[in-house]
Write an enzyme that holds these catalytic residues in place. Structure first.
Site, PDB file in Angstrom:
ATOM      1  N   ASP A  78     -11.594   4.361 -55.262  1.00 33.31           N
ATOM      2  CA  ASP A  78     -10.941   4.442 -53.943  1.00 33.31           C
ATOM      3  C   ASP A  78      -9.610   4.208 -54.138  1.00 33.31           C
ATOM      4  O   ASP A  78      -8.919   3.740 -55.031  1.00 33.31           O
ATOM      5  CB  ASP A  78     -11.615   4.263 -52.835  1.00 33.31           C
ATOM      6  CG  ASP A  78     -11.587   2.498 -52.933  1.00 33.31           C
ATOM      7  OD1 ASP A  78     -11.114   2.048 -53.792  1.00 33.31           O
ATOM      8  OD2 ASP A  78     -12.233   1.841 -51.772  1.00 33.31           O
ATOM      9  N   TYR A 115     -16.774   8.765 -55.116  1.00 33.76           N
ATOM     10  CA  TYR A 115     -16.480   7.281 -54.760  1.00 33.76           C
ATOM     11  C   TYR A 115     -17.978   6.855 -54.382  1.00 33.76           C
ATOM     12  O   TYR A 115     -18.440   5.787 -54.896  1.00 33.76           O
ATOM     13  CB  TYR A 115     -15.394   7.056 -53.847  1.00 33.76           C
ATOM     14  CG  TYR A 115     -15.438   5.408 -53.360  1.00 33.76           C
ATOM     15  CD1 TYR A 115     -15.183   4.496 -54.041  1.00 33.76           C
ATOM     16  CD2 TYR A 115     -16.279   5.147 -52.226  1.00 33.76           C
ATOM     17  CE1 TYR A 115     -15.173   3.290 -53.894  1.00 33.76           C
ATOM     18  CE2 TYR A 115     -16.272   3.864 -51.790  1.00 33.76           C
ATOM     19  CZ  TYR A 115     -15.853   2.835 -52.686  1.00 33.76           C
ATOM     20  OH  TYR A 115     -16.089   1.523 -52.378  1.00 33.76           O
ATOM     21  N   GLU A 148     -21.093   2.076 -47.264  1.00 31.62           N
ATOM     22  CA  GLU A 148     -19.819   2.522 -48.008  1.00 31.62           C
ATOM     23  C   GLU A 148     -19.375   3.841 -47.188  1.00 31.62           C
ATOM     24  O   GLU A 148     -18.110   4.057 -46.988  1.00 31.62           O
ATOM     25  CB  GLU A 148     -20.150   3.404 -49.434  1.00 31.62           C
ATOM     26  CG  GLU A 148     -20.560   2.361 -50.356  1.00 31.62           C
ATOM     27  CD  GLU A 148     -19.378   1.505 -50.944  1.00 31.62           C
ATOM     28  OE1 GLU A 148     -18.181   1.756 -50.534  1.00 31.62           O
ATOM     29  OE2 GLU A 148     -19.652   0.248 -51.215  1.00 31.62           O
TER      30      GLU A 148
END
Ligand code: SF4
Length: 366
Positions: free
Chosen positions: A148, A130, A47
């Protein structure tokens, strides 16, 4: 105007939406290396890498990074220069530094187990809402939103929301919406489904509405306004910095490289010695010569202009003019300077603009 979450979701058939999205995701998801297991450390790394970088670009970096640092412990113990080297090319190096610093905390505070609570995760460096939502939902199956820009685009269209997605308060609004909309049974598949939809169907330009698994739920499609959403105000123009850099060789044909300070932009990465150009009466090459003499006590003879390069960061543009020069000095007392051979240079982490310059140098010198 204040958007009311309940009103936005009033006419949404939540259950059917979840079913359509999750079924599609389970059928169509791409085979990505971080999807092979639910290791929270690997999901975390992926991520962070995926922030503002395309999936195709990230895959080889992720595989290389995980082969070098397969566990939180391995990353915590690694030499920072090796971590930056493995990150080289992805940009945004502060992310790699924050990741390593947070992983060190996970090892020392939580015995190497990535926390599964918002309170603990949110305190770790570099983990925003996020990433937190992605780790909690994908690795631990906890129904937390992971919102996001992609997810905001998709939901702006499906729910016909016209709020400006560049504003922080709009992200908060979407987090509230996802909290209501997310499947409590399959939060991982739900969040990944939204991300996947944004990546391969509901793309920024020309969304593939006719192939979309949630077309029946999409208000923008119904109204024919999918190309006008989301609403996003443009960023201000970025600052431009003019830089003179020096490709300096000594009598052993070694090249002088410089380590950037340990704080600020591109901290601790290497580059060619350089300075910001001043508007005075000296020529650029004379300015550069005087700078190297004053800053590093090295006498330089500038030979010729080698190349120009423009590099855009999110907030800044560098225009670098590279000059080629020679010196009779073989050593330096400055700890942030080193003379290295062309082979040795590949061991050092350089930011993208200097990697491009080094590629040109290699072509020229080899
Ligand atoms: Fe996006 Fe079109 Fe699907 Fe709506 S129907 S979610 S605009 S791809």
């Amino acid at each position: 105007m204040q958007v009311n979450v309940e009103e936005v979701l009033l006419n949404v058939n939540k259950q059917q939406f979840q079913l359509d999205l999750i079924d599609w995701f389970l059928r169509e998801q791409r085979d990505l290396p971080w999807r092979h297991d639910k290791d929270p450390y690997k999901i975390w790394v992926s991520e962070i890498m995926l922030q503002q970088t395309r999936v195709d670009t990230v895959i080889p970096y992720f595989n290389n990074f995980i082969s070098k640092f397969p566990t939180a412990e391995a990353l915590a113990e690694a030499d920072e220069e090796k971590v930056l080297k493995a990150w080289e090319g992805l940009g945004y190096y502060s992310r790699a530094r924050n990741l390593q610093s947070a992983v060190k905390e996970v090892v020392s505070q939580y015995g190497g187990k990535v926390p599964n609570e918002v309170k603990e995760l949110s305190k770790l460096k570099g983990i925003g809402p996020y990433t937190q939502g992605a780790i909690l939902s994908i690795a631990y199956g906890i129904p937390e939103p992971a919102v996001d820009g992609n997810v905001m685009r998709v939901l702006s269209r499906i729910l016909y929301i016209t709020e400006d997605i560049a504003l922080p308060k709009t992200r908060k609004l979407f987090e509230k919406i996802v909290k209501e909309l997310i499947s409590k049974e399959k939060p991982s598949e739900f969040n990944q489904g939204l991300m996947e939809l944004g990546a391969i169907v509901c793309t920024p330009k020309s969304p593939s509405c006719l192939l979309c698994p949630v077309q029946d739920h999409c208000l923008a499609f119904r109204e024919g306004v999918q190309d006008e959403l989301p609403i996003k105000t443009k960023k201000k123009t970025t600052k431009e910095v003019l830089i003179n850099a020096l490709l300096l060789q000594n009598p052993e044909h070694k090249i002088l490289i410089h380590k950037r300070p340990n704080k600020g932009l591109l901290a601790n990465l290497w580059e060619l010695p350089n300075h910001e150009m001043k508007a005075n009466f000296l020529n650029q090459d004379e300015q550069l010569q005087q700078f190297i003499k004053k800053q590093y006590q090295i006498n330089v003879e500038i030979d010729h202009h080698f190349m120009n390069l423009k590099h855009e960061f999110s907030h800044l543009t560098w225009r670098i003019a590279v000059y080629r020069g020679v010196t009779t000095t073989n050593t330096t007392n400055h700890t942030d300077l080193q003379f290295v051979t062309l082979d040795e240079i590949s061991e050092f982490p350089f930011p993208v603009p200097y990697q491009k310059i080094l590629d040109e140098i290699k072509k020229d010198l080899l």
